[in-house]
Design a protein around this motif. Structure first.
Motif, PDB file in Angstrom:
ATOM      1  N   GLY A  54      17.559  17.442 -30.864  1.00 58.73           N
ATOM      2  CA  GLY A  54      17.366  18.046 -29.548  1.00 58.73           C
ATOM      3  C   GLY A  54      17.590  17.057 -28.420  1.00 58.73           C
ATOM      4  O   GLY A  54      18.586  16.315 -28.401  1.00 58.73           O
ATOM      5  N   LYS A  55      16.628  16.978 -27.485  1.00 61.35           N
ATOM      6  CA  LYS A  55      16.767  16.117 -26.307  1.00 61.35           C
ATOM      7  C   LYS A  55      16.313  14.683 -26.553  1.00 61.35           C
ATOM      8  O   LYS A  55      16.463  13.820 -25.693  1.00 61.35           O
ATOM      9  CB  LYS A  55      15.979  16.713 -25.133  1.00 61.35           C
ATOM     10  CG  LYS A  55      16.501  18.067 -24.660  1.00 61.35           C
ATOM     11  CD  LYS A  55      15.693  18.600 -23.478  1.00 61.35           C
ATOM     12  CE  LYS A  55      16.225  19.945 -23.018  1.00 61.35           C
ATOM     13  NZ  LYS A  55      15.430  20.488 -21.876  1.00 61.35           N
ATOM     14  N   TRP A  56      15.744  14.427 -27.702  1.00 59.31           N
ATOM     15  CA  TRP A  56      15.296  13.069 -27.996  1.00 59.31           C
ATOM     16  C   TRP A  56      16.485  12.139 -28.180  1.00 59.31           C
ATOM     17  O   TRP A  56      17.574  12.568 -28.563  1.00 59.31           O
ATOM     18  CB  TRP A  56      14.467  13.045 -29.277  1.00 59.31           C
ATOM     19  CG  TRP A  56      13.120  13.669 -29.170  1.00 59.31           C
ATOM     20  CD1 TRP A  56      12.377  13.853 -28.044  1.00 59.31           C
ATOM     21  CD2 TRP A  56      12.335  14.213 -30.245  1.00 59.31           C
ATOM     22  NE1 TRP A  56      11.185  14.464 -28.336  1.00 59.31           N
ATOM     23  CE2 TRP A  56      11.128  14.699 -29.680  1.00 59.31           C
ATOM     24  CE3 TRP A  56      12.543  14.326 -31.612  1.00 59.31           C
ATOM     25  CZ2 TRP A  56      10.141  15.291 -30.449  1.00 59.31           C
ATOM     26  CZ3 TRP A  56      11.553  14.913 -32.383  1.00 59.31           C
ATOM     27  CH2 TRP A  56      10.363  15.387 -31.800  1.00 59.31           C
ATOM     28  N   THR A  57      16.268  10.854 -27.945  1.00 51.71           N
ATOM     29  CA  THR A  57      17.264   9.862 -28.312  1.00 51.71           C
ATOM     30  C   THR A  57      17.236   9.707 -29.831  1.00 51.71           C
ATOM     31  O   THR A  57      16.327  10.205 -30.504  1.00 51.71           O
ATOM     32  CB  THR A  57      16.976   8.506 -27.644  1.00 51.71           C
ATOM     33  OG1 THR A  57      15.731   7.978 -28.178  1.00 51.71           O
ATOM     34  CG2 THR A  57      16.846   8.652 -26.130  1.00 51.71           C
ATOM     35  N   TYR A  58      18.214   9.000 -30.372  1.00 53.42           N
ATOM     36  CA  TYR A  58      18.257   8.832 -31.829  1.00 53.42           C
ATOM     37  C   TYR A  58      17.034   8.064 -32.337  1.00 53.42           C
ATOM     38  O   TYR A  58      16.464   8.410 -33.380  1.00 53.42           O
ATOM     39  CB  TYR A  58      19.547   8.103 -32.239  1.00 53.42           C
ATOM     40  CG  TYR A  58      20.777   8.966 -32.092  1.00 53.42           C
ATOM     41  CD1 TYR A  58      21.090   9.930 -33.038  1.00 53.42           C
ATOM     42  CD2 TYR A  58      21.627   8.819 -30.993  1.00 53.42           C
ATOM     43  CE1 TYR A  58      22.206  10.745 -32.897  1.00 53.42           C
ATOM     44  CE2 TYR A  58      22.747   9.617 -30.847  1.00 53.42           C
ATOM     45  CZ  TYR A  58      23.038  10.577 -31.802  1.00 53.42           C
ATOM     46  OH  TYR A  58      24.143  11.378 -31.654  1.00 53.42           O
ATOM     47  N   VAL A  59      16.628   7.033 -31.605  1.00 53.28           N
ATOM     48  CA  VAL A  59      15.460   6.249 -32.012  1.00 53.28           C
ATOM     49  C   VAL A  59      14.199   7.100 -31.940  1.00 53.28           C
ATOM     50  O   VAL A  59      13.359   7.080 -32.854  1.00 53.28           O
ATOM     51  CB  VAL A  59      15.315   4.984 -31.140  1.00 53.28           C
ATOM     52  CG1 VAL A  59      14.024   4.245 -31.479  1.00 53.28           C
ATOM     53  CG2 VAL A  59      16.514   4.056 -31.345  1.00 53.28           C
ATOM     54  N   GLU A  60      14.054   7.873 -30.855  1.00 49.81           N
ATOM     55  CA  GLU A  60      12.889   8.755 -30.717  1.00 49.81           C
ATOM     56  C   GLU A  60      12.858   9.802 -31.819  1.00 49.81           C
ATOM     57  O   GLU A  60      11.796  10.129 -32.350  1.00 49.81           O
ATOM     58  CB  GLU A  60      12.919   9.449 -29.347  1.00 49.81           C
ATOM     59  CG  GLU A  60      12.578   8.556 -28.178  1.00 49.81           C
ATOM     60  CD  GLU A  60      12.707   9.289 -26.850  1.00 49.81           C
ATOM     61  OE1 GLU A  60      12.013   8.908 -25.895  1.00 49.81           O
ATOM     62  OE2 GLU A  60      13.531  10.226 -26.762  1.00 49.81           O
ATOM     63  N   ALA A  61      14.032  10.332 -32.176  1.00 48.58           N
ATOM     64  CA  ALA A  61      14.089  11.361 -33.214  1.00 48.58           C
ATOM     65  C   ALA A  61      13.639  10.812 -34.560  1.00 48.58           C
ATOM     66  O   ALA A  61      12.977  11.509 -35.333  1.00 48.58           O
ATOM     67  CB  ALA A  61      15.514  11.904 -33.320  1.00 48.58           C
ATOM     68  N   VAL A  62      13.976   9.559 -34.844  1.00 50.09           N
ATOM     69  CA  VAL A  62      13.536   8.939 -36.098  1.00 50.09           C
ATOM     70  C   VAL A  62      12.034   8.685 -36.061  1.00 50.09           C
ATOM     71  O   VAL A  62      11.319   8.951 -37.026  1.00 50.09           O
ATOM     72  CB  VAL A  62      14.302   7.620 -36.348  1.00 50.09           C
ATOM     73  CG1 VAL A  62      13.704   6.867 -37.536  1.00 50.09           C
ATOM     74  CG2 VAL A  62      15.772   7.900 -36.601  1.00 50.09           C
ATOM     75  N   GLN A  63      11.548   8.188 -34.916  1.00 53.95           N
ATOM     76  CA  GLN A  63      10.129   7.854 -34.796  1.00 53.95           C
ATOM     77  C   GLN A  63       9.247   9.097 -34.764  1.00 53.95           C
ATOM     78  O   GLN A  63       8.135   9.085 -35.306  1.00 53.95           O
ATOM     79  CB  GLN A  63       9.904   7.020 -33.534  1.00 53.95           C
ATOM     80  CG  GLN A  63      10.520   5.626 -33.617  1.00 53.95           C
ATOM     81  CD  GLN A  63      10.401   4.852 -32.315  1.00 53.95           C
ATOM     82  OE1 GLN A  63      10.198   5.437 -31.241  1.00 53.95           O
ATOM     83  NE2 GLN A  63      10.518   3.540 -32.393  1.00 53.95           N
ATOM     84  N   ARG A  64       9.714  10.164 -34.132  1.00 54.52           N
ATOM     85  CA  ARG A  64       8.897  11.365 -33.973  1.00 54.52           C
ATOM     86  C   ARG A  64       9.210  12.453 -34.991  1.00 54.52           C
ATOM     87  O   ARG A  64       8.444  13.402 -35.140  1.00 54.52           O
ATOM     88  CB  ARG A  64       9.098  11.946 -32.561  1.00 54.52           C
ATOM     89  CG  ARG A  64       8.716  10.981 -31.443  1.00 54.52           C
ATOM     90  CD  ARG A  64       8.901  11.660 -30.104  1.00 54.52           C
ATOM     91  NE  ARG A  64       8.672  10.754 -28.978  1.00 54.52           N
ATOM     92  CZ  ARG A  64       8.750  11.108 -27.702  1.00 54.52           C
ATOM     93  NH1 ARG A  64       9.043  12.364 -27.392  1.00 54.52           N
ATOM     94  NH2 ARG A  64       8.546  10.233 -26.743  1.00 54.52           N
ATOM     95  N   GLY A  65      10.352  12.333 -35.677  1.00 55.20           N
ATOM     96  CA  GLY A  65      10.756  13.358 -36.629  1.00 55.20           C
ATOM     97  C   GLY A  65       9.797  13.457 -37.805  1.00 55.20           C
ATOM     98  O   GLY A  65       9.262  12.453 -38.271  1.00 55.20           O
ATOM     99  N   LYS A  66       9.582  14.669 -38.291  1.00 59.39           N
ATOM    100  CA  LYS A  66       8.648  14.906 -39.392  1.00 59.39           C
ATOM    101  C   LYS A  66       9.363  15.294 -40.684  1.00 59.39           C
ATOM    102  O   LYS A  66       8.713  15.533 -41.695  1.00 59.39           O
ATOM    103  CB  LYS A  66       7.654  16.006 -39.006  1.00 59.39           C
ATOM    104  CG  LYS A  66       6.960  15.779 -37.662  1.00 59.39           C
ATOM    105  CD  LYS A  66       6.213  14.454 -37.598  1.00 59.39           C
ATOM    106  CE  LYS A  66       5.548  14.269 -36.243  1.00 59.39           C
ATOM    107  NZ  LYS A  66       4.862  12.959 -36.123  1.00 59.39           N
ATOM    108  N   ASP A  67      10.697  15.365 -40.656  1.00 59.73           N
ATOM    109  CA  ASP A  67      11.474  15.660 -41.850  1.00 59.73           C
ATOM    110  C   ASP A  67      12.336  14.449 -42.181  1.00 59.73           C
ATOM    111  O   ASP A  67      13.415  14.277 -41.613  1.00 59.73           O
ATOM    112  CB  ASP A  67      12.346  16.896 -41.633  1.00 59.73           C
ATOM    113  CG  ASP A  67      13.092  17.305 -42.893  1.00 59.73           C
ATOM    114  OD1 ASP A  67      12.940  16.610 -43.927  1.00 59.73           O
ATOM    115  OD2 ASP A  67      13.818  18.318 -42.859  1.00 59.73           O
TER     116      ASP A  67
END
Length: 314
Positions: A141-154
């Motif tokens: 979505g709107k997250w950066t790639y680093v944020e998506a890794v840090q916040r992603g739950k899958d």
């Protein structure tokens, strides 16, 4: 999300299987340490993807008496195992091969075979990487790639992206090692490339382990979800104050919520029950990943908690 994750994993497996055997054949023919390391890397990646599929399948098991909240965390456990395998087998064997080749260099034979195999590897791994990255871009979505890794739950999505990125980088390192060895006539460059591949794998494994550790222990839902649940609770007219709000991911799409609230003075038990049922329904409507909600009504004077809780399966 699960179907997209499986598609990415199957695509990555196909790429690794197509190139793993050819890497070993090329390494055996040419005596290249970097090629052998790359072959080991592909085998480890293939095994890792099988483990991820196993984790995803076991995570779908229904809840039972022993695991009342289900088996969703299986995917986190197997993702952590994958990180350990990358570190212990992938990085360990590559470093060992590289050090041995530097200490006891052997002249490379038929380097053309290496170039052909590496070129094919870059094509197959590149296609798998592009597919995985595209799916990850959609999911973040709107997250950066680093944020998506840090916040992603899958973890299944970002783990494949990590593995394919490391594999692609390793192929270019192996290509550089083979090329330098041929140009200079010094086989040490080939061994050095194997060492660098091992370090790349070790770094990838450590990062993956760190990112999956929190999920395995019991990570909270993202701030957006927590704040949204709090707002819904505060909007309920009969709730005067929201105290503790606890969330935990029991799986990529399973959030457990526990809320402690104080109802207005003189609210009777029937009104409390109706308000709790209403809030439970609102939370699950706005946040589909929330599967279980426990709402605790605290005493108005904050001495004891009233034994009023609500929990339903969605």
């Amino acid at each position: 999300m699960a179907s997209e994750s499986k598609t990415v994993i199957y695509a990555a497996m196909a790429g690794n299987l197509l190139i793993a055997v050819t890497k070993f054949i090329a390494g055996g023919i040419t005596g290249s340490s970097a090629m052998l390391s790359e072959g080991i890397h592909s085998v480890v990646d293939t095994g890792n993807q099988l483990l991820l599929l196993l984790g995803m399948k076991r995570a779908q098991k229904p809840a039972d008496a022993q695991f009342p909240f289900g088996y969703g965390k299986e995917i986190y456990f197997w993702s952590f195992v994958v990180a350990m395998l990358i570190f212990s087998i992938g990085a360990g064997v590559s470093l060992y091969e590289g050090v041995q080749h530097v200490l006891h260099p052997e002249e490379m034979r038929n380097p053309l075979v290496n170039y052909i195999v590496l070129a094919l590897g870059i094509v197959f791994e590149g296609a798998s990487w592009a597919f995985a990255l595209n799916e990850f871009r959609k999911a973040k979505g709107k997250w950066t790639y680093v944020e998506a890794v840090q916040r992603g739950k899958d973890p299944s999505l970002f783990m494949v992206v990590f593995e394919d990125s490391a594999a692609l980088l390793g192929l270019f390192v192996a290509l550089a090692g083979v090329g330098l060895s041929q140009l200079t006539g010094n086989p040490i460059f080939d061994g050095a490339a194997s060492i660098i591949i091992g370090l790349i794998l070790a770094g990838t494994a450590v990062w993956l382990a760190v990112e999956t550790k929190g999920l395995l222990i019991g990570e909270s839902a993202n701030k957006r979800v927590v704040d949204g649940i709090r707002r819904l609770a505060e909007k309920e007219p009969l709730i005067e104050q929201v105290h503790e709000l606890l969330t935990m991911h029991m799986g990529p799409d399973f959030v457990l919520v526990n809320i402690s609230v104080r109802f207005a003075r003189h609210t009777n038990a029937t009104e409390i029950e109706q308000a709790i049922a209403k809030l439970d329904k609102a939370i699950k409507k706005d946040f589909s990943s929330v599967k279980r909600v426990f709402i605790e009504a605290e005493s108005y004077y904050g001495v004891d908690s009233l034994p009023v809780e609500h929990a339903e399966n969605s």
